[in-house]
Design a protein around this motif. Structure first.
Motif, PDB file in Angstrom:
ATOM      1  N   PHE A 136     -24.894  -9.605 -12.496  1.00  0.00           N
ATOM      2  CA  PHE A 136     -23.692  -8.855 -12.146  1.00  0.00           C
ATOM      3  C   PHE A 136     -22.528  -9.426 -12.940  1.00  0.00           C
ATOM      4  O   PHE A 136     -22.233 -10.621 -12.857  1.00  0.00           O
ATOM      5  N   VAL A 137     -21.885  -8.562 -13.730  1.00  0.00           N
ATOM      6  CA  VAL A 137     -20.725  -8.967 -14.525  1.00  0.00           C
ATOM      7  C   VAL A 137     -19.477  -8.508 -13.779  1.00  0.00           C
ATOM      8  O   VAL A 137     -19.252  -7.304 -13.612  1.00  0.00           O
ATOM      9  N   THR A 138     -18.706  -9.456 -13.292  1.00  0.00           N
ATOM     10  CA  THR A 138     -17.590  -9.147 -12.415  1.00  0.00           C
ATOM     11  C   THR A 138     -16.264  -9.641 -12.987  1.00  0.00           C
ATOM     12  O   THR A 138     -16.209 -10.625 -13.722  1.00  0.00           O
ATOM     13  N   GLU A 139     -15.198  -8.943 -12.646  1.00  0.00           N
ATOM     14  CA  GLU A 139     -13.855  -9.441 -12.898  1.00  0.00           C
ATOM     15  C   GLU A 139     -13.510 -10.490 -11.845  1.00  0.00           C
ATOM     16  O   GLU A 139     -14.237 -10.677 -10.865  1.00  0.00           O
ATOM     17  N   ALA A 140     -12.359 -11.181 -12.036  1.00  0.00           N
ATOM     18  CA  ALA A 140     -11.870 -12.117 -11.028  1.00  0.00           C
ATOM     19  C   ALA A 140     -10.340 -12.162 -11.071  1.00  0.00           C
ATOM     20  O   ALA A 140      -9.743 -13.227 -10.952  1.00  0.00           O
ATOM     21  N   THR A 141      -9.727 -10.981 -11.251  1.00  0.00           N
ATOM     22  CA  THR A 141      -8.269 -10.921 -11.339  1.00  0.00           C
ATOM     23  C   THR A 141      -7.618 -11.641 -10.163  1.00  0.00           C
ATOM     24  O   THR A 141      -6.666 -12.409 -10.335  1.00  0.00           O
ATOM     25  N   PHE A 142      -8.129 -11.397  -8.961  1.00  0.00           N
ATOM     26  CA  PHE A 142      -7.606 -12.056  -7.767  1.00  0.00           C
ATOM     27  C   PHE A 142      -8.652 -13.007  -7.184  1.00  0.00           C
ATOM     28  O   PHE A 142      -8.879 -13.041  -5.968  1.00  0.00           O
ATOM     29  N   GLY A 143      -9.265 -13.773  -8.073  1.00  0.00           N
ATOM     30  CA  GLY A 143     -10.356 -14.654  -7.681  1.00  0.00           C
ATOM     31  C   GLY A 143      -9.920 -16.004  -7.152  1.00  0.00           C
ATOM     32  O   GLY A 143     -10.405 -17.043  -7.621  1.00  0.00           O
ATOM     33  N   LEU A 144      -9.020 -15.991  -6.184  1.00  0.00           N
ATOM     34  CA  LEU A 144      -8.639 -17.195  -5.455  1.00  0.00           C
ATOM     35  C   LEU A 144      -8.544 -16.844  -3.974  1.00  0.00           C
ATOM     36  O   LEU A 144      -8.110 -15.734  -3.632  1.00  0.00           O
ATOM     37  N   PRO A 145      -8.911 -17.762  -3.076  1.00  0.00           N
ATOM     38  CA  PRO A 145      -8.897 -17.438  -1.641  1.00  0.00           C
ATOM     39  C   PRO A 145      -7.537 -17.024  -1.104  1.00  0.00           C
ATOM     40  O   PRO A 145      -7.467 -16.342  -0.074  1.00  0.00           O
ATOM     41  N   VAL A 146      -6.455 -17.389  -1.774  1.00  0.00           N
ATOM     42  CA  VAL A 146      -5.123 -17.002  -1.308  1.00  0.00           C
ATOM     43  C   VAL A 146      -4.909 -15.495  -1.385  1.00  0.00           C
ATOM     44  O   VAL A 146      -4.074 -14.936  -0.654  1.00  0.00           O
ATOM     45  N   PHE A 147      -5.669 -14.819  -2.257  1.00  0.00           N
ATOM     46  CA  PHE A 147      -5.481 -13.386  -2.443  1.00  0.00           C
ATOM     47  C   PHE A 147      -6.368 -12.601  -1.480  1.00  0.00           C
ATOM     48  O   PHE A 147      -7.560 -12.394  -1.718  1.00  0.00           O
ATOM     49  N   ARG A 148      -5.764 -12.198  -0.374  1.00  0.00           N
ATOM     50  CA  ARG A 148      -6.416 -11.324   0.595  1.00  0.00           C
ATOM     51  C   ARG A 148      -5.451 -10.177   0.864  1.00  0.00           C
ATOM     52  O   ARG A 148      -4.413 -10.372   1.501  1.00  0.00           O
ATOM     53  N   HIS A 149      -5.772  -9.002   0.329  1.00  0.00           N
ATOM     54  CA  HIS A 149      -4.851  -7.869   0.396  1.00  0.00           C
ATOM     55  C   HIS A 149      -4.789  -7.303   1.814  1.00  0.00           C
ATOM     56  O   HIS A 149      -5.832  -7.126   2.457  1.00  0.00           O
ATOM     57  N   PRO A 150      -3.594  -6.979   2.299  1.00  0.00           N
ATOM     58  CA  PRO A 150      -3.466  -6.394   3.637  1.00  0.00           C
ATOM     59  C   PRO A 150      -3.891  -4.928   3.635  1.00  0.00           C
ATOM     60  O   PRO A 150      -4.079  -4.326   2.562  1.00  0.00           O
ATOM     61  N   PRO A 151      -4.032  -4.304   4.812  1.00  0.00           N
ATOM     62  CA  PRO A 151      -4.359  -2.874   4.863  1.00  0.00           C
ATOM     63  C   PRO A 151      -3.315  -2.044   4.115  1.00  0.00           C
ATOM     64  O   PRO A 151      -2.107  -2.273   4.253  1.00  0.00           O
ATOM     65  N   THR A 152      -3.785  -1.084   3.338  1.00  0.00           N
ATOM     66  CA  THR A 152      -2.887  -0.279   2.515  1.00  0.00           C
ATOM     67  C   THR A 152      -1.907   0.523   3.362  1.00  0.00           C
ATOM     68  O   THR A 152      -0.727   0.670   2.998  1.00  0.00           O
ATOM     69  N   ARG A 153      -2.356   1.047   4.489  1.00  0.00           N
ATOM     70  CA  ARG A 153      -1.487   1.894   5.309  1.00  0.00           C
ATOM     71  C   ARG A 153      -0.234   1.139   5.760  1.00  0.00           C
ATOM     72  O   ARG A 153       0.869   1.697   5.790  1.00  0.00           O
ATOM     73  N   GLY A 154      -0.400  -0.114   6.092  1.00  0.00           N
ATOM     74  CA  GLY A 154       0.754  -0.897   6.503  1.00  0.00           C
ATOM     75  C   GLY A 154       1.782  -1.048   5.400  1.00  0.00           C
ATOM     76  O   GLY A 154       2.996  -1.069   5.654  1.00  0.00           O
ATOM     77  N   GLU A 155       1.310  -1.131   4.152  1.00  0.00           N
ATOM     78  CA  GLU A 155       2.233  -1.270   3.020  1.00  0.00           C
ATOM     79  C   GLU A 155       2.974   0.037   2.745  1.00  0.00           C
ATOM     80  O   GLU A 155       4.184   0.035   2.485  1.00  0.00           O
ATOM     81  N   THR A 156       2.263   1.159   2.807  1.00  0.00           N
ATOM     82  CA  THR A 156       2.955   2.440   2.583  1.00  0.00           C
ATOM     83  C   THR A 156       3.900   2.762   3.738  1.00  0.00           C
ATOM     84  O   THR A 156       4.952   3.371   3.534  1.00  0.00           O
ATOM     85  N   ASP A 157       3.550   2.325   4.949  1.00  0.00           N
ATOM     86  CA  ASP A 157       4.452   2.528   6.083  1.00  0.00           C
ATOM     87  C   ASP A 157       5.777   1.799   5.880  1.00  0.00           C
ATOM     88  O   ASP A 157       6.825   2.244   6.376  1.00  0.00           O
ATOM     89  N   LYS A 158       5.753   0.690   5.140  1.00  0.00           N
ATOM     90  CA  LYS A 158       7.000  -0.023   4.833  1.00  0.00           C
ATOM     91  C   LYS A 158       7.968   0.884   4.067  1.00  0.00           C
ATOM     92  O   LYS A 158       9.178   0.857   4.291  1.00  0.00           O
ATOM     93  N   VAL A 159       7.423   1.670   3.150  1.00  0.00           N
ATOM     94  CA  VAL A 159       8.266   2.580   2.363  1.00  0.00           C
ATOM     95  C   VAL A 159       8.904   3.617   3.280  1.00  0.00           C
ATOM     96  O   VAL A 159      10.121   3.869   3.221  1.00  0.00           O
ATOM     97  N   LEU A 160       8.106   4.224   4.126  1.00  0.00           N
ATOM     98  CA  LEU A 160       8.612   5.297   4.982  1.00  0.00           C
ATOM     99  C   LEU A 160       9.588   4.773   6.034  1.00  0.00           C
ATOM    100  O   LEU A 160      10.593   5.423   6.346  1.00  0.00           O
ATOM    101  N   THR A 161       9.322   3.580   6.568  1.00  0.00           N
ATOM    102  CA  THR A 161      10.241   2.982   7.541  1.00  0.00           C
ATOM    103  C   THR A 161      11.574   2.638   6.887  1.00  0.00           C
ATOM    104  O   THR A 161      12.653   2.899   7.453  1.00  0.00           O
TER     105      THR A 161
END
Length: 335
Positions: A136-161
């Motif tokens: 398996f040939v994989t990227e690792a752009t965010f290959g550190l444990p600190v990078f854990r993306h939150p749910p997308t809906r919560g981020e878009t809700d920030k815009v609307l709020t």
């Protein structure tokens, strides 16, 4: 699946990955007689190849960005092609419209070159399809444990709020022109925002292309040439480079946002003057990278770019053979 020895027919090179028995390259950084292209971002899709094999969507994106791909051959997901003694097929990568993993089979071995990918749902492209493989040939752009993306809906809700709390202002969202801008628009629509969204001219052709491929983006209006009062209370989309230039100064007191996985790093947001960081990434985060390797159970992992050392170490702790590849031209973009 497992593999007793590294494949001798797939050759990593600084300019890309070379499939020796087929005499073709994957995502080469310089023009080649024949290339397989995983997706349309500029660090993977380059101009000048003699023949290009990619999904139809990726070829259309390359047409927009580089001019007509005269030697282009479009493949549907799942369609199998023989290149010499090598079987080739494209399966969805979930990264952007048309993005593909390249599945190669030769000498009883199966190799998956994933390109860039993510595992969470995206209304603008086909979702990642796991394919068990030997390598398996994989990227690792965010290959550190600190990078854990939150749910997308919560981020878009920030815009609307933010928009609802500031009706006399606008929210200016910086987003990469291919993939991220269209995804943010579609996510906002899914969250119930049906008002017109104003876009920078640099986004127009790619938004039109997404629409032509059936991606619903709702009503989009050009932001150029309008009076500031006409865009009060509106979402305005622009490439990141436009956030601080003269173009943005004529907008109605904009609240500056940026959609990127890099917004997890507070200093990056501060450096760019971003008031509203939106952690929305089109790349796999740490958990998605490691969960994917666990799911596929490859005998060997090749890591192409990003934070290679951490992912290689994680593999070694689990007795998975792993190596980092030294490829040039793979850059940290605005994600």
């Amino acid at each position: 699946m497992s593999v007793s020895a590294s494949p001798d027919w797939l050759v990593p090179h600084p300019e890309g990955i070379y499939i020796a028995p087929a005499d073709v390259w994957i995502d080469p950084s310089t023009p080649k007689p024949a290339a397989l292209v995983t997706h349309g971002h500029a660090d993977h899709a380059r101009a000048g190849h003699g023949k290009v094999l990619a999904t139809r969507e990726t070829l259309a994106i390359m047409d927009v960005r580089y001019g007509e791909q005269v030697g282009g051959q479009g493949l549907a997901y799942g369609e199998t092609l023989r290149l010499g003694d090598v079987s080739v097929r494209f399966v969805p990568a979930g990264h952007v419209l048309g993005s593909a993993q390249i599945v190669l089979e030769h000498k009883g071995q199966r190799i998956v070159v994933s390109g860039d990918y993510k595992r969470r749902p995206d209304p603008t492209c086909a979702g990642f399809e796991p394919v068990p493989c030997d390598v398996f040939v994989t990227e690792a752009t965010f290959g550190l444990p600190v990078f854990r993306h939150p749910p997308t809906r919560g981020e878009t809700d920030k815009v609307l709020t933010t928009l609802a709390a500031n009706p006399d202002r606008s929210v200016l969202v910086g987003a990469y022109a291919l993939g991220k801008a269209q995804r943010v628009i579609a996510e906002l629509r899914g969250a119930g925002h049906d008002a017109p969204i104003y876009i920078h001219g640099a986004l127009q052709r790619l938004c039109d292309l997404y629409t032509a491929f059936g991606v619903e983006l709702g009503e989009l209006r050009p932001a150029t040439g309008l009076k500031a009062a006409e865009m009060k209370g509106a979402v305005i989309m622009a490439p990141p480079s436009a956030l601080a230039d003269r173009w943005s100064r004529r907008l109605p007191d904009p609240i500056t946002a940026m959609a990127s996985g890099w917004m997890r790093v507070r200093q990056r947001a501060v450096q760019r003057g971003v008031e509203l960081p939106l952690i929305i990434s089109d790349h796999a985060d740490w958990d998605e990278l490691t969960d994917t390797i666990t799911e596929l159970r490859p005998g060997e992992v090749w890591v192409t770019h990003g934070r290679e050392e951490a992912l290689v170490h994680w593999c070694s702790l689990r007795q998975v053979k792993a190596r980092a590849l030294d490829l040039v031209g793979r850059e940290d973009d605005d994600d």
